[in-house]
Design a protein around this motif. Structure first.
Motif, PDB file in Angstrom:
ATOM      1  N   GLU A  98       2.707   2.566   4.625  1.00  0.00           N
ATOM      2  CA  GLU A  98       1.776   2.672   5.759  1.00  0.00           C
ATOM      3  C   GLU A  98       2.500   3.069   7.051  1.00  0.00           C
ATOM      4  O   GLU A  98       1.963   3.808   7.859  1.00  0.00           O
ATOM      5  N   GLU A  99       3.733   2.562   7.235  1.00  0.00           N
ATOM      6  CA  GLU A  99       4.475   2.817   8.471  1.00  0.00           C
ATOM      7  C   GLU A  99       4.969   4.258   8.579  1.00  0.00           C
ATOM      8  O   GLU A  99       5.300   4.715   9.665  1.00  0.00           O
ATOM      9  N   GLU A 100       5.027   4.962   7.454  1.00  0.00           N
ATOM     10  CA  GLU A 100       5.591   6.316   7.436  1.00  0.00           C
ATOM     11  C   GLU A 100       4.557   7.429   7.620  1.00  0.00           C
ATOM     12  O   GLU A 100       4.921   8.595   7.644  1.00  0.00           O
ATOM     13  N   ILE A 101       3.285   7.047   7.741  1.00  0.00           N
ATOM     14  CA  ILE A 101       2.231   8.061   7.801  1.00  0.00           C
ATOM     15  C   ILE A 101       1.256   7.822   8.944  1.00  0.00           C
ATOM     16  O   ILE A 101       1.197   6.737   9.513  1.00  0.00           O
ATOM     17  N   ILE A 102       0.500   8.878   9.244  1.00  0.00           N
ATOM     18  CA  ILE A 102      -0.645   8.809  10.146  1.00  0.00           C
ATOM     19  C   ILE A 102      -1.839   9.121   9.261  1.00  0.00           C
ATOM     20  O   ILE A 102      -1.833  10.131   8.550  1.00  0.00           O
ATOM     21  N   TYR A 103      -2.834   8.244   9.261  1.00  0.00           N
ATOM     22  CA  TYR A 103      -3.936   8.421   8.318  1.00  0.00           C
ATOM     23  C   TYR A 103      -5.289   8.092   8.935  1.00  0.00           C
ATOM     24  O   TYR A 103      -5.376   7.369   9.913  1.00  0.00           O
ATOM     25  N   GLN A 104      -6.316   8.647   8.316  1.00  0.00           N
ATOM     26  CA  GLN A 104      -7.695   8.460   8.750  1.00  0.00           C
ATOM     27  C   GLN A 104      -8.622   8.521   7.540  1.00  0.00           C
ATOM     28  O   GLN A 104      -8.241   9.017   6.479  1.00  0.00           O
ATOM     29  N   GLN A 105      -9.835   8.045   7.738  1.00  0.00           N
ATOM     30  CA  GLN A 105     -10.941   8.234   6.810  1.00  0.00           C
ATOM     31  C   GLN A 105     -12.127   8.681   7.644  1.00  0.00           C
ATOM     32  O   GLN A 105     -12.144   8.476   8.854  1.00  0.00           O
ATOM     33  N   SER A 106     -13.113   9.267   6.989  1.00  0.00           N
ATOM     34  CA  SER A 106     -14.359   9.626   7.666  1.00  0.00           C
ATOM     35  C   SER A 106     -15.513   8.985   6.922  1.00  0.00           C
ATOM     36  O   SER A 106     -15.410   8.716   5.725  1.00  0.00           O
ATOM     37  N   CYS A 107     -16.593   8.758   7.640  1.00  0.00           N
ATOM     38  CA  CYS A 107     -17.780   8.225   6.987  1.00  0.00           C
ATOM     39  C   CYS A 107     -19.018   8.741   7.711  1.00  0.00           C
ATOM     40  O   CYS A 107     -18.935   9.203   8.856  1.00  0.00           O
ATOM     41  N   ILE A 108     -20.131   8.674   7.015  1.00  0.00           N
ATOM     42  CA  ILE A 108     -21.423   8.981   7.648  1.00  0.00           C
ATOM     43  C   ILE A 108     -22.447   7.922   7.242  1.00  0.00           C
ATOM     44  O   ILE A 108     -22.424   7.401   6.126  1.00  0.00           O
ATOM     45  N   PHE A 109     -23.301   7.586   8.204  1.00  0.00           N
ATOM     46  CA  PHE A 109     -24.378   6.621   8.026  1.00  0.00           C
ATOM     47  C   PHE A 109     -25.695   7.339   8.272  1.00  0.00           C
ATOM     48  O   PHE A 109     -25.807   8.095   9.237  1.00  0.00           O
ATOM     49  N   HIS A 120       0.867  -1.182   0.000  1.00  0.00           N
ATOM     50  CA  HIS A 120       0.000   0.000   0.000  1.00  0.00           C
ATOM     51  C   HIS A 120       0.904   1.233   0.000  1.00  0.00           C
ATOM     52  O   HIS A 120       1.771   1.344   0.872  1.00  0.00           O
ATOM     53  N   TYR A 121       0.718   2.117  -0.952  1.00  0.00           N
ATOM     54  CA  TYR A 121       1.443   3.389  -0.954  1.00  0.00           C
ATOM     55  C   TYR A 121       0.432   4.526  -0.903  1.00  0.00           C
ATOM     56  O   TYR A 121      -0.610   4.482  -1.564  1.00  0.00           O
ATOM     57  N   THR A 122       0.751   5.527  -0.113  1.00  0.00           N
ATOM     58  CA  THR A 122      -0.032   6.751  -0.083  1.00  0.00           C
ATOM     59  C   THR A 122       0.777   7.802  -0.813  1.00  0.00           C
ATOM     60  O   THR A 122       1.908   8.099  -0.444  1.00  0.00           O
ATOM     61  N   VAL A 123       0.190   8.333  -1.876  1.00  0.00           N
ATOM     62  CA  VAL A 123       0.859   9.310  -2.727  1.00  0.00           C
ATOM     63  C   VAL A 123       0.318  10.693  -2.375  1.00  0.00           C
ATOM     64  O   VAL A 123      -0.893  10.894  -2.341  1.00  0.00           O
ATOM     65  N   SER A 124       1.210  11.624  -2.092  1.00  0.00           N
ATOM     66  CA  SER A 124       0.833  13.021  -1.825  1.00  0.00           C
ATOM     67  C   SER A 124       1.360  13.862  -2.972  1.00  0.00           C
ATOM     68  O   SER A 124       2.558  13.860  -3.240  1.00  0.00           O
ATOM     69  N   ILE A 125       0.453  14.547  -3.648  1.00  0.00           N
ATOM     70  CA  ILE A 125       0.826  15.350  -4.812  1.00  0.00           C
ATOM     71  C   ILE A 125       0.440  16.805  -4.530  1.00  0.00           C
ATOM     72  O   ILE A 125      -0.735  17.102  -4.321  1.00  0.00           O
ATOM     73  N   TYR A 126       1.432  17.686  -4.522  1.00  0.00           N
ATOM     74  CA  TYR A 126       1.192  19.121  -4.323  1.00  0.00           C
ATOM     75  C   TYR A 126       1.100  19.764  -5.702  1.00  0.00           C
ATOM     76  O   TYR A 126       1.991  19.584  -6.529  1.00  0.00           O
ATOM     77  N   THR A 127       0.004  20.510  -5.930  1.00  0.00           N
ATOM     78  CA  THR A 127      -0.254  21.025  -7.277  1.00  0.00           C
ATOM     79  C   THR A 127      -0.839  22.430  -7.249  1.00  0.00           C
ATOM     80  O   THR A 127      -1.375  22.876  -6.229  1.00  0.00           O
ATOM     81  N   GLU A 128      -0.753  23.072  -8.408  1.00  0.00           N
ATOM     82  CA  GLU A 128      -1.581  24.237  -8.649  1.00  0.00           C
ATOM     83  C   GLU A 128      -2.973  23.684  -8.915  1.00  0.00           C
ATOM     84  O   GLU A 128      -3.119  22.559  -9.385  1.00  0.00           O
ATOM     85  N   ASN A 129      -3.999  24.450  -8.617  1.00  0.00           N
ATOM     86  CA  ASN A 129      -5.369  23.955  -8.755  1.00  0.00           C
ATOM     87  C   ASN A 129      -5.893  24.291 -10.149  1.00  0.00           C
ATOM     88  O   ASN A 129      -6.475  25.337 -10.359  1.00  0.00           O
ATOM     89  N   ASN A 130      -5.674  23.396 -11.115  1.00  0.00           N
ATOM     90  CA  ASN A 130      -6.083  23.638 -12.498  1.00  0.00           C
ATOM     91  C   ASN A 130      -7.098  22.610 -12.971  1.00  0.00           C
ATOM     92  O   ASN A 130      -7.022  21.430 -12.608  1.00  0.00           O
ATOM     93  N   ILE A 131      -8.019  23.057 -13.809  1.00  0.00           N
ATOM     94  CA  ILE A 131      -9.027  22.185 -14.392  1.00  0.00           C
ATOM     95  C   ILE A 131      -8.348  21.141 -15.271  1.00  0.00           C
ATOM     96  O   ILE A 131      -7.431  21.448 -16.029  1.00  0.00           O
ATOM     97  N   GLY A 132      -8.793  19.894 -15.176  1.00  0.00           N
ATOM     98  CA  GLY A 132      -8.284  18.822 -16.019  1.00  0.00           C
ATOM     99  C   GLY A 132      -7.130  18.039 -15.426  1.00  0.00           C
ATOM    100  O   GLY A 132      -6.788  16.970 -15.938  1.00  0.00           O
TER     101      GLY A 132
END
Length: 176
Positions: free
Chosen positions: A83-94, A7-19
């Motif tokens: 996975e060992e290099e990060i702290i991560y979470q998800q959220s959900c609603i029911f 499992h890899y978590t990819v973090s991509i820093y970008t300008e906010n452009n359409i497409g």
């Protein structure tokens, strides 16, 4: 370099452009890599967006994909982490029928034991929110499914690294 699928978590820093989202997802698609989770949001730097993408691939595939991502004009920097290099979470609603809250005592226990919280209640339905690891959310989903879930949604992964990434320093040097 390992040929082990991780499992890899990819973090991509970008300008906010359409497409850009389409072009980034096409990079994964061309290599027949399934995206497990995708989240886009503002980053810690004004005017810079962050994509957080979770994939299951080998490190050599990950390095090639990161190289392709960084070739996109709007991409400032891309990182990948195990996975060992990060702290991560998800959220959900029911969304559940309101009568269950009062008629099924077990539901209140499930909510309490899972550290979920009720965010709204009306005559027809109530809404439960839970943040946590994927496994915690899956467990809560299984427990509530017995009673009938009206609606369910889950966010993509959000993550921060355990080590400093120094992206802010780099971007200041680039005048972001």
């Amino acid at each position: 370099m390992s040929t082990e699928i991780k499992h890899y978590t990819v973090s991509i820093y970008t300008e906010n452009n359409i497409g850009l989202l389409n072009r980034i997802s096409a990079i994964f698609q061309r290599r027949h890599v399934n995206v497990e989770s995708l989240n886009t949001s503002p980053s810690e730097i004004d005017g810079v967006s962050r994509f957080t993408i979770v994939v299951n691939i080998t490190e050599s595939q990950m390095k090639k994909i990161r190289g392709q991502i960084e070739k996109q004009v709007e991409v400032i920097k891309a990182y990948y982490h195990t996975e060992e290099e990060i702290i991560y979470q998800q959220s959900c609603i029911f969304k559940m029928r309101s009568n269950l809250l009062f008629d099924e005592r077990q539901i209140q226990n499930i909510i309490k034991e899972s550290n979920a919280r009720i965010v709204t209640v009306n005559r027809e339905f109530f809404v439960i929110e839970k943040s946590g690891r994927k496994e915690e959310i899956d467990l809560l989903h299984r427990e509530l499914s017995v009673f009938g879930i009206m609606q369910f949604t889950r966010s993509g992964r959000i993550a921060v690294t355990k080590d400093e990434m120094k992206i802010s320093t780099m971007l200041k040097a680039l005048h972001y």
